[in-house]
Design a protein around this motif. Sequence first.
Motif, short mmCIF file in Angstrom:
data_model
loop_
_atom_site.label_atom_id
_atom_site.label_comp_id
_atom_site.label_asym_id
_atom_site.label_seq_id
_atom_site.Cartn_x
_atom_site.Cartn_y
_atom_site.Cartn_z
N ASN A 330 0.84 -1.00 -0.08
CA ASN A 330 0.11 0.00 -0.02
C ASN A 330 0.79 1.24 0.06
OD1 ASN A 330 -2.41 -1.74 0.26
ND2 ASN A 330 -2.47 -1.40 2.33
N PHE A 373 -11.15 6.23 -5.45
CA PHE A 373 -10.58 6.82 -4.16
C PHE A 373 -11.61 7.74 -3.74
CE2 PHE A 373 -6.78 4.90 -6.09
CZ PHE A 373 -6.23 4.28 -4.82
N VAL A 407 -7.18 12.13 6.22
CA VAL A 407 -6.93 11.03 5.46
C VAL A 407 -7.63 9.68 6.14
CG1 VAL A 407 -4.89 10.15 6.69
CG2 VAL A 407 -5.00 9.61 4.53
N ASP A 408 -8.00 8.79 5.24
CA ASP A 408 -8.79 7.75 5.62
C ASP A 408 -8.39 6.51 4.83
OD1 ASP A 408 -10.19 8.05 3.41
OD2 ASP A 408 -11.92 9.11 4.38
N ARG A 409 -9.12 5.46 4.78
CA ARG A 409 -8.64 4.01 4.07
C ARG A 409 -9.09 4.48 2.53
NH1 ARG A 409 -7.58 -0.11 6.58
NH2 ARG A 409 -8.30 -1.80 4.82
N SER A 411 -8.37 6.90 0.94
CA SER A 411 -7.58 8.22 0.24
C SER A 411 -6.43 7.57 -0.54
CB SER A 411 -7.14 8.73 1.50
OG SER A 411 -8.07 9.36 2.04
N VAL A 413 -2.64 9.18 -1.27
CA VAL A 413 -1.76 10.40 -0.93
C VAL A 413 -0.49 10.28 -1.77
CG1 VAL A 413 -0.50 11.37 1.02
CG2 VAL A 413 -2.75 10.16 1.22
N LEU A 438 0.29 6.91 7.78
CA LEU A 438 -0.38 6.84 6.73
C LEU A 438 -0.60 5.19 6.29
CD1 LEU A 438 1.10 9.69 4.38
CD2 LEU A 438 -1.23 9.67 5.59
N CYS A 441 -3.10 3.75 8.52
CA CYS A 441 -4.56 4.34 8.44
C CYS A 441 -5.21 3.69 7.29
CB CYS A 441 -4.47 6.01 8.18
SG CYS A 441 -4.02 6.76 9.51
N ALA A 443 -4.45 4.28 4.03
CA ALA A 443 -4.35 4.88 3.05
C ALA A 443 -3.34 4.40 2.01
CB ALA A 443 -3.86 6.44 3.32
N LYS A 444 -3.45 4.55 0.62
CA LYS A 444 -2.43 4.12 -0.60
C LYS A 444 -1.59 5.47 -0.82
CE LYS A 444 -4.78 0.55 -0.80
NZ LYS A 444 -5.98 0.78 0.13
N THR A 445 -0.28 5.24 -0.46
CA THR A 445 0.70 6.46 -0.40
C THR A 445 1.96 5.83 -1.46
OG1 THR A 445 0.08 6.67 1.88
CG2 THR A 445 2.13 7.73 1.09
#
Length: 794
Positions: A330, A373, A407-409, A411, A413, A438, A441, A443-445
């Motif tokens: 992720n 997203f 930010v959340d799941r 999102s 980033v 992140l 959380c 999130a995909k970063t």
Amino acid sequence: MNERTFRVLEYDKIIEMLSGHTVSAPGYEMVQDLLPYREKDKVISALAETEEALKIMIKYGMSPLGAFPDIRSHLRRVEKRAMLGPEELLEIGHVLKTCSRLKEAFKSRDGLNEAGLTIIPGLVYQLKSHDGLMNEIFRCIEPDGRIADSASPELHDIRRNITRCQEKIKELLNSYIQSPQYQKFLQEPIVTIRNGRYVIPVKQEYRSNVPGLVHDQSVSGATLFIEPMAVVEANNKLKEWMLKEEQEIKRILSRLTEEVWKVREDISGSFEILSRLDFIFAKGKLGHSMKGVVPRIVDGGKVNIVNGRHPLIPEHQVVPISLNLGYDFNTLVITGPNTGGKTVTLKTVGLFVLMAQAGLCLPADYGTEIGIFQKVFADIGDEQSIEQNLSTFSSHMVNIVSIIDNVDRGSLVLLDELGAGTDPTEGAALAMAILEYLHNCGAKTVATTHYSQLKVFAMTKPGMENASMEFDVETLSPTFRLLIGIPGRSNAFQISKRLGLKEDIIEKAREFLTQEDIRFEDLISDLEYNRAKAREEREKAAKYLREIERERERLAEKESHLEAARQQILRKAREEARMILRQAKEEADQIIKELNRLSQVAAEKERNRSIEQYRMKLKQSLDRLDGELAKEASSSNKYHEPVKEVRLGETVYISSLGQKGQVLTLPDDNGEITVQVGIMKVAVKLSDIRRVDEGDDAATAVISAKKPSPRMTSVLPEIDLRGQTVDEALMNVDKYLDDAFLAGLKQVTIIHGKGTGALREAIHQYLRHHPHVNSFRLGKYGEGESGVTIVELK
């Protein structure tokens, strides 16, 4: 998705590109309001309509929807029962014509209504063209906005009387101009118009010598524009007819406006559908222009880009990237040199997500997948703020704090140079903490960095992965290729060595590295070497595969061409046989009918003579049919070799005439000879002569020439119909337009004269529906005015 994300990812430039493909004002407005959708069903629906438009663009190379005017203000005026002007009615007519053409394009089974298209044909099916109203508008209003004489019988009579009045007035005024008595009083020998009345220019000092009404004077005051008393009554009569014309035009426009009012809701609904189709086809044209594909929408926040190309970089400069996120990891940490393409990679990922969720094609290869997203955050570029007294680091941190707070799941980033702008040790530690937060959380970063600590962090943290931008040490330049799973090397020592730094200094620098740093760099070096070898083998295999595929396609194409040629030959043979049988049957039926009639003739001698004539006619017809069947073989086998010399009295074949003849003269200096063909003597080129087998005259006698008519290359640009009846004129116009079209003429002139206008109106009515005619108009001054019609051919 906030404005800052749209700005840094340059989403507005994509909207600008999309706007350039619209053909209407409402379509442009729909593009300007386009934002990414967050609901999966809306994204799938938007991509489905884009895919249908892209299929049409790929198959036909163009959109079936042409430009159409904005009639929303016209419809609002109609709703208020206001009368529309000629230009407004014409624009409504053009919208109806667009609807009619689009429905016709999708009506044919061989046309655009192919299997797999449902959304666009469904919208086209809902269009209401109202052909009757459309035809009435174009019948009553000329393309230049002038009300046609044929709009009503009353208008036709009124304009005929106006023409008579004008001719009478000009005749009276010409008597003044041409009179020796008045010529010295005139400033110029011309007739002009002032305040809608015909006048002549009289010198100021001779005002009393020309009795009449003064309507105007020149700026200098030296000229008075006088309406002589002799033409006052005629001008008054002309004014009356012109007022009647104006009233009749208003009546015609009111009638047409009333017809529009009756179907205003249908027109409004069709216009909205056309606007929607313009928006859809604009998306298809954008995808076609960037050689894009429709991405597959998958569940969850996932990104799988296959050879993606940033849409704002020219095609000959962009380097494709392949990247996946949300499958095995992720968080992706990208390292590499400056100007190596890290920022472009970040923007490509973010922009692809926005474009896909907006229902647009992506410039990538098939296999590209995008998840939905709910939020996209981007911290890219130097946002140092002098007004807020913020440094580069502070500015980035303000944005990152905002990201962390929201930010959340669901999102995505995107972080560029995370932790840069401060102490390297603290910056790297802070970057690792932010990435871990992140990651936890959900999130995909995707983050870029120069810190080597983050490479180790990404390698040791489950769910994170390293990537790097490839760098060619030999040329000291980046290749802009993204390598997933391999952290980037610093390459500082290699670059310094190639730039001329002394070897002992580089060796001293190596001593300051820890054993862990050395082992890590060696590991990266081994990975890069193995990757390079694997890529080399992969490219070699791909090359062989492409060659095999090209050979397979070549063989398949050759087989297809052979099959197509075979089918064409068979089809042509069947058609010729069918035609020959039909002609033979028709002629046989006619002869039998005549024979039955002749059988009732009393006189034996007359009956026998007629029977013999028709028997010979039947024999000649059968001989002619046999000759036509044998023509191609005879022409290709017996007369295919040109001759270089001939003998006097020799029988030769003239290929351009399809006839045989005897040579009368030998070739002259121009290479021409004289040949006796029947009762005619013709001069032909020696290159046009073919040798004939003297012993085969009976077989070659059936050869006949069916050359294309020379009329196609000698069509005049005008045709004179004066003095002809309407039926004769229309028949001649039809034949002339066919000849002009085949000859490639783009503009022709039809001379019909002025007269009563009946011939001109009949020709105009005929031209409106002729398949070769693009547009037409009356002649201008110097072209013949209303006595001629200028026709633009397709």
